[in-house]
Design an enzyme around this catalytic site. Structure first.
Site, PDB file in Angstrom:
ATOM      1  N   HIS A 191       0.871  -1.188   0.000  1.00 48.00           N
ATOM      2  CA  HIS A 191       0.000   0.000   0.000  1.00 48.00           C
ATOM      3  C   HIS A 191       0.907   1.238   0.000  1.00 48.00           C
ATOM      4  O   HIS A 191       1.994   1.211   0.596  1.00 48.00           O
ATOM      5  CB  HIS A 191      -0.830   0.065   1.293  1.00 48.00           C
ATOM      6  CG  HIS A 191      -2.157  -0.639   1.256  1.00 48.00           C
ATOM      7  ND1 HIS A 191      -2.710  -1.214   2.385  1.00 48.00           N
ATOM      8  CD2 HIS A 191      -3.072  -0.820   0.262  1.00 48.00           C
ATOM      9  CE1 HIS A 191      -3.896  -1.734   2.071  1.00 48.00           C
ATOM     10  NE2 HIS A 191      -4.128  -1.519   0.794  1.00 48.00           N
ATOM     11  N   CYS A 289      -2.652   2.843   9.203  1.00 44.12           N
ATOM     12  CA  CYS A 289      -3.675   1.883   8.749  1.00 44.12           C
ATOM     13  C   CYS A 289      -4.896   1.903   9.664  1.00 44.12           C
ATOM     14  O   CYS A 289      -6.015   1.655   9.230  1.00 44.12           O
ATOM     15  CB  CYS A 289      -3.136   0.467   8.742  1.00 44.12           C
ATOM     16  SG  CYS A 289      -1.723   0.203   7.682  1.00 44.12           S
TER      17      CYS A 289
HETATM   18  N1  ARG Z   1      -4.055  -7.127   6.664  1.00 45.07           N
HETATM   19  C1  ARG Z   1      -4.469  -5.929   6.032  1.00 45.07           C
HETATM   20  C2  ARG Z   1      -4.445  -6.093   4.520  1.00 45.07           C
HETATM   21  O1  ARG Z   1      -3.549  -6.704   4.027  1.00 45.07           O
HETATM   22  C3  ARG Z   1      -3.596  -4.788   6.444  1.00 45.07           C
HETATM   23  C4  ARG Z   1      -4.053  -3.476   5.898  1.00 45.07           C
HETATM   24  C5  ARG Z   1      -3.203  -2.355   6.341  1.00 45.07           C
HETATM   25  N2  ARG Z   1      -3.772  -1.111   5.992  1.00 45.07           N
HETATM   26  C6  ARG Z   1      -3.122  -0.116   5.399  1.00 45.07           C
HETATM   27  N3  ARG Z   1      -3.722   1.025   5.275  1.00 45.07           N
HETATM   28  N4  ARG Z   1      -1.917  -0.272   4.878  1.00 45.07           N
HETATM   29  O2  ARG Z   1      -5.316  -5.632   3.823  1.00 45.07           O
END
Ligand code: ARG
Length: 296
Positions: A191, A289
């Site tokens: 991300h 997150c």
């Molecule tokens: N386990 C989640 C996923 O892989 C973690 C998300 C983390 N969120 C973020 N904004 N980077 O989707």
């Protein structure tokens, strides 16, 4: 070290040492955030390289770390709204993935992974019952602030692992803000919000910190052009998800292991506020997150 040479009466210049240039005074602005307690947090599937469903997880510890993060925001004077967590949605704690709010306009999300799909609708309902009208749900895969970072003038938009590049144009239309697409290339930094953080979104010259190796060569060039003064994070900062930080313009909440980044931030006039997110990191998450910003 800055110094000036003044030519004296003879040939010898007189060198005046001014020391290090003073860091600018950073002024915080009060924020409103939406968070979701990790009541049902586990790692039961793997949709990024951080997640290993065989490792033990303490939901209690995750809850304590999340609560400390929320308390830290409130101590700094920010307002935290809380959405009801839902059983069977272990990643719902990562609220940043469920909406992008700029000037009161809301673009909802559409998850890439089936396991997270239902989260989008819970957040849509939260917006609708909390005074946000005209919430738009996207047609394209869009993991919201996971891949969208608002600099105050531009929406930086990541793609490569989660958000569909076609969602960038959709965000531009719905939110009415200029979008700059950035290509992510390292699966650990799946991300945008684990590769880049906006530190100052109130100035005409926004300031960001980022980890260059998370981006394609072309996107690195774009970042250098847009942000010549950016804080450049090290591999060590990135590897503890140190860039998954939240800034109010002065205080920067970041994982306690991100000590190099914290030192650079201090030198630029910011105040690092360390938080321990070790348990949430087992899912590939950090402070940002867990935090959706409600702008306007
Ligand atoms: N386990 C989640 C996923 O892989 C973690 C998300 C983390 N969120 C973020 N904004 N980077 O989707």
């Amino acid at each position: 070290m800055t110094s000036v040479s003044i030519l004296g009466p003879g040939d010898e210049p007189f060198v005046l040492d001014l020391g290090a240039p003073a860091a600018p005074v950073r002024v915080p602005t009060t924020r409103r955030y939406l968070m979701c307690p990790p009541e049902h947090f586990t790692v039961e599937y793997a949709i990024n390289p951080w997640m290993d469903p065989t490792q033990p997880i303490s939901t209690e510890l995750a809850m304590a770390q999340w609560t400390a993060l929320k308390d830290a925001y409130e101590r700094l004077g920010h307002k935290v709204e809380v959405i009801e967590p839902q059983p069977g949605l272990p990643d719902m704690v990562f609220a940043a993935n469920s909406g992008t709010v700029i000037d009161g306009r809301v673009l909802g999300s559409r998850f890439r992974a089936e396991q997270r799909a239902a989260e989008a609708d819970h957040f849509r309902r939260w917006f609708q019952t909390n005074g946000y009208h005209g919430v738009v749900m996207p047609e394209r895969t869009n993991e919201a602030e996971g891949d969208f970072a608002w600099t105050g003038t531009l929406l930086l938009a990541g793609t490569g692992f989660r958000t569909d590049p076609a969602a960038h144009a959709e965000a531009q239309e719905v939110l009415g803000v200029p979008v700059v697409s950035l290509q992510l290339v390292d699966p650990r930094y799946y991300h945008l919000d684990v590769a880049l953080v906006v530190l100052d979104d109130q100035s005409p010259n926004p300031l960001v910190a980022y980890y260059p190796d998370a981006f394609s060569a072309g996107s690195q060039q774009v970042l250098r052009r847009l942000f010549p003064d950016a804080v450049i994070a090290t591999g060590t900062d990135a590897a503890c998800l140190g860039l998954n930080a939240v800034s109010d313009g002065r205080h920067v909440l970041l994982p306690v292991e991100a000590t190099d980044l914290a030192a650079q931030l201090t030198a630029r006039g910011f105040e690092p506020v360390f938080v321990d997110i070790s348990e949430l990191r087992k899912s590939g998450g950090g402070p940002k997150c867990c935090t959706m910003e409600l702008r306007g």
